[in-house]
Scaffold this active site. Structure first.
Site, PDB file in Angstrom:
ATOM      1  N   ASP A 199     -11.353   2.783   4.467  1.00  0.00           N
ATOM      2  CA  ASP A 199     -11.816   1.397   4.365  1.00  0.00           C
ATOM      3  C   ASP A 199     -13.345   1.313   4.341  1.00  0.00           C
ATOM      4  O   ASP A 199     -13.889   0.215   4.188  1.00  0.00           O
ATOM      5  CB  ASP A 199     -11.321   0.584   5.574  1.00  0.00           C
TER       6      ASP A 199
ATOM      7  N   GLN B  84      -4.746  -1.755   9.592  1.00  0.00           N
ATOM      8  CA  GLN B  84      -4.705  -3.059   8.907  1.00  0.00           C
ATOM      9  C   GLN B  84      -5.339  -4.137   9.794  1.00  0.00           C
ATOM     10  O   GLN B  84      -5.047  -4.243  10.989  1.00  0.00           O
ATOM     11  CB  GLN B  84      -3.249  -3.422   8.558  1.00  0.00           C
TER      12      GLN B  84
ATOM     13  N   LYS C  49       0.842  -1.202   0.000  1.00  0.00           N
ATOM     14  CA  LYS C  49       0.000   0.000   0.000  1.00  0.00           C
ATOM     15  C   LYS C  49       0.878   1.254   0.000  1.00  0.00           C
ATOM     16  O   LYS C  49       0.617   2.212  -0.733  1.00  0.00           O
ATOM     17  CB  LYS C  49      -0.952  -0.022   1.213  1.00  0.00           C
TER      18      LYS C  49
HETATM   19  N1  GUN Z   1      -7.038  -6.810   5.781  1.00  0.00           N
HETATM   20  C1  GUN Z   1      -7.324  -7.478   4.633  1.00  0.00           C
HETATM   21  N2  GUN Z   1      -7.901  -6.640   3.744  1.00  0.00           N
HETATM   22  C2  GUN Z   1      -7.976  -5.444   4.334  1.00  0.00           C
HETATM   23  C3  GUN Z   1      -8.485  -4.170   3.906  1.00  0.00           C
HETATM   24  O1  GUN Z   1      -9.000  -3.978   2.785  1.00  0.00           O
HETATM   25  N3  GUN Z   1      -8.380  -3.168   4.824  1.00  0.00           N
HETATM   26  C4  GUN Z   1      -7.866  -3.350   6.059  1.00  0.00           C
HETATM   27  N4  GUN Z   1      -7.827  -2.303   6.888  1.00  0.00           N
HETATM   28  N5  GUN Z   1      -7.404  -4.517   6.487  1.00  0.00           N
HETATM   29  C5  GUN Z   1      -7.446  -5.544   5.626  1.00  0.00           C
END
Ligand code: GUN
Length: 287
Positions: free
Chosen positions: A120, A97, A53
Site C-alpha cells: 500500500d 484493509q 483483491k
Molecule cells: N481502503 C480503501 N482503499 C484502500 C487501499 O487502497 N488500501 C487499503 N489497505 N485499504 C483501503
C-alpha cells in the site's frame, strides 16, 4: 462533441496482462508471489474490496493468505500477526484493509509492516521515499491514476492539477507523483474556502471526497476540455456514484473517468503490480 472516456476496466486489463507475464517469470525462478490480506471487523464494503483483491490475485496466478479478524481484535493481536507475516518468507505483500475499528491505531498498524512488503506504500519509509522520488512501492490508487494518464499519453508537465483529497492513501501520494512529473499541484480539502474557483482554473481535477451530501463536482465547476478523474465511490440515490455525474461532466471535459468502471479497477490492478514488485525486491535481497 463529448470527451473521451478513461476506461478503468480496459486499462486494468492491460496492467493485469503484464502482471500475469511477470508472475510466470517469477515462478520460473522458483518464486511464488503471495499477498496476505488482513481484514478486521465486519465492514461490508471492506469485505467486498478484499474479496475482489483475492479474486484478482487468483486471475493472475498470485497466491493469497486471508486473515479475517474479529471486530474487537486488540492492537497487540494485530501486531503479532503483522510481525509473523513480516518474518514469513513465503509472503511477499501485506495489506491491512482500512479503515480499522476505532480501538486500533492506523499509523501504529501500517508502520509495523516491513517496507519491503508494504504493497500500500503506507509505511513512513515508503512514503518518505516517494517524496524523494525513489519509491518502489507506491499507494495503489494514486499509481493507478498515473497509469491512466500514461495510457492516454496525457502530458502533465506544466499542467495545473487540483486535488480534492489530502489523505495518506490518495491525496498525498498523488501530490508527490504529479509534482515529480512537473505538474503544478494544488491540494484542496474540507477547509478550503474557494474550491469552485480552484476547480475552474484547473487543467486536471482529481476528486476523492466520497460523500455527495458534502460535495459534488458539477459541470459549471470545470473549464472546457478539463480532465476529470473521479476517485470517489459511494452509494447515492440508490446507485454507486463518484463525486460527479459522469454523463454531465463528459459533455464538457476532454477526458473523464466513469464510476463504477474508472479508478476502482485500477486500484486492484496496481495492487497486483505492487505484489510482483515486492516479490522481486525480497528475492533480490535473499540472493
Ligand atoms: N481502503 C480503501 N482503499 C484502500 C487501499 O487502497 N488500501 C487499503 N489497505 N485499504 C483501503
Amino acid at each position: 462533441m463529448t470527451g473521451i472516456k478513461i476506461d478503468g476496466i480496459e486499462i486494468a486489463k492491460n496492467v493485469k496482462d503484464r502482471v500475469r507475464k511477470a508472475v510466470d517469470e517469477l515462478k520460473k525462478q522458483g518464486i511464488n508471489p503471495c499477498l496476505a490480506t488482513i481484514l478486521v471487523g465486519d465492514n461490508q464494503a471492506s469485505a467486498t474490496y478484499v474479496r475482489n483483491k483475492h479474486k484478482a490475485c487468483e486471475e493472475v496466478g498470485i497466491a493469497t493468505k486471508d486473515f479475517k479478524l474479529a471486530a474487537n481484535t486488540t492492537q497487540l493481536e494485530l501486531n503479532k500477526i503483522i510481525t509473523d507475516l513480516n518474518n514469513d518468507k513465503s509472503v511477499h505483500g501485506i495489506l491491512v484493509q482500512l479503515p480499522l475499528p476505532s480501538q486500533l491505531d492506523e499509523f501504529a498498524t501500517t508502520s509495523r509492516i516491513s517496507p519491503l512488503k508494504d504493497v500500500d506504500g503506507l509505511t513512513p519509509h515508503n512514503a518518505g521515499l516517494l517524496a524523494m522520488k525513489k519509491a518502489a512501492l507506491v499507494a495503489c490508487t494514486p499509481s493507478g491514476v498515473m497509469e491512466m494518464f500514461d495510457y492516454h499519453n496525457i502530458a502533465l508537465e506544466g499542467k495545473t492539477v487540483v486535488l480534492i483529497n489530502r489523505s495518506n492513501l490518495v491525496g498525498k501520494p498523488l501530490y508527490h507523483l504529479l509534482l515529480a512529473r512537473d505538474a503544478t499541484v494544488i491540494t484542496c480539502h474540507s477547509k478550503t474556502k474557494n474550491i469552485k474557483e480552484m476547480c475552474q482554473m484547473a487543467d486536471i481535477i482529481i476528486t476523492a471526497v466520497g460523500d455527495r451530501n458534502k460535495f459534488t463536482l458539477t459541470q459549471d465547476m470545470i473549464k472546457k476540455d478539463a480532465i476529470v478523474i473521479d476517485v470517489a465511490i459511494s452509494r447515492y440515490e440508490e446507485k454507486l456514484s463518484g463525486d460527479s455525474d459522469y454523463e454531465q461532466i463528459i459533455q464538457k471535459a476532454s477526458y473523464a473517468t466513469p464510476v463504477p468502471g474508472g479508478v476502482g479497477p485500477m486500484t486492484v490492478a496496481m495492487l497486483l503490480k505492487n505484489t510482483i514488485t515486492a516479490a522481486s525486491l525480497s528475492s533480490q535481497i535473499e540472493r
